[in-house]
Motif scaffolding. Sequence first.
Motif, mmCIF file in Angstrom:
data_model
loop_
_atom_site.group_PDB
_atom_site.id
_atom_site.type_symbol
_atom_site.label_atom_id
_atom_site.label_comp_id
_atom_site.label_asym_id
_atom_site.label_seq_id
_atom_site.Cartn_x
_atom_site.Cartn_y
_atom_site.Cartn_z
ATOM 1 N N LEU A 65 45.063 -14.596 31.544
ATOM 2 C CA LEU A 65 43.758 -15.210 31.824
ATOM 3 C C LEU A 65 43.378 -15.013 33.287
ATOM 4 N N ALA A 66 44.401 -15.029 34.175
ATOM 5 C CA ALA A 66 44.114 -14.791 35.592
ATOM 6 C C ALA A 66 43.595 -13.380 35.793
ATOM 7 N N VAL A 67 44.177 -12.429 35.044
ATOM 8 C CA VAL A 67 43.693 -11.041 35.122
ATOM 9 C C VAL A 67 42.257 -10.968 34.629
ATOM 10 N N GLN A 68 41.995 -11.677 33.516
ATOM 11 C CA GLN A 68 40.618 -11.704 32.994
ATOM 12 C C GLN A 68 39.647 -12.274 34.021
ATOM 13 N N ALA A 69 40.097 -13.309 34.730
ATOM 14 C CA ALA A 69 39.230 -13.914 35.748
ATOM 15 C C ALA A 69 38.942 -12.902 36.853
ATOM 16 N N ALA A 70 39.972 -12.123 37.209
ATOM 17 C CA ALA A 70 39.796 -11.146 38.287
ATOM 18 C C ALA A 70 38.897 -10.003 37.856
#
Lengths: 113, 131
Positions: A65-70
């Motif tokens: 999800l952090a990657v998606q946010a980035a």
Amino acid sequence: MSIGAIEPGGFLPFAPPTIDPVTTPTAAPAAGAAPVGASAGVDFASMLTTGIERLEGLQDRADSLAVQAATGDLSQIHDYTITATEAAVSTQLTTAVRNKALEAFQEIMRIAI
Amino acid sequence: MGAFDMLGIAHSSLTTHQTWLDTLSHNIANASTARPTDQAAFQAQFVMAEAQDAGGVRVSGLALGDPEGRMVHQPDHPLADENGYVRMPDIDMGAQMSQLIMAQRGFQAQTSVIRNAQDVYSSALSIGRNA
């Protein structure tokens, strides 16, 4: 006196005991007798493994999800923040259990023979 | 019931509130969208919420507003018919704005629940901790 092993209740989702009025008389003694046994060490090890596996899954989810946010693919901000919170609390819980176990072990090692 | 149910329920609520905010944004954005009279007016979207058995809430569907809309006399409008009418959506901006406040406050209330949950978890973790 026998001391029960640390049960896996802290790691697995808490399942409230469901009391079936029909099966209670036969089921209750069997359930009560089961937990305390000679295989307490194995229970703790497997509990720790399950807990760490669950934690790993949570952290993987938070990471993706952090990657998606980035990358801008995150549709809902709270998706990430809640998963990250859950992963953080689970990590704290795992370290707390590990510290407690280590403490108990050291306490036993300190016993003078 | 799991240890992190509070977070799961809060997640469902935040998702529902966000959908609500999305539909309100969509409605307000299209509050002045005119259509020719031979077409249906822009239909406002309304979120239908539903409680979940396992705890939490979910969006069960979107209801649509009146396709009839309002007939507005605007002869200079490029979409006006021969009588000078266009079809405007039947959206009450005041109602949309008050719903916007409700949705925003609901979202904020749920984030307070999450903050509270975090406090609860950390105080549970501090039980029996030395120092």
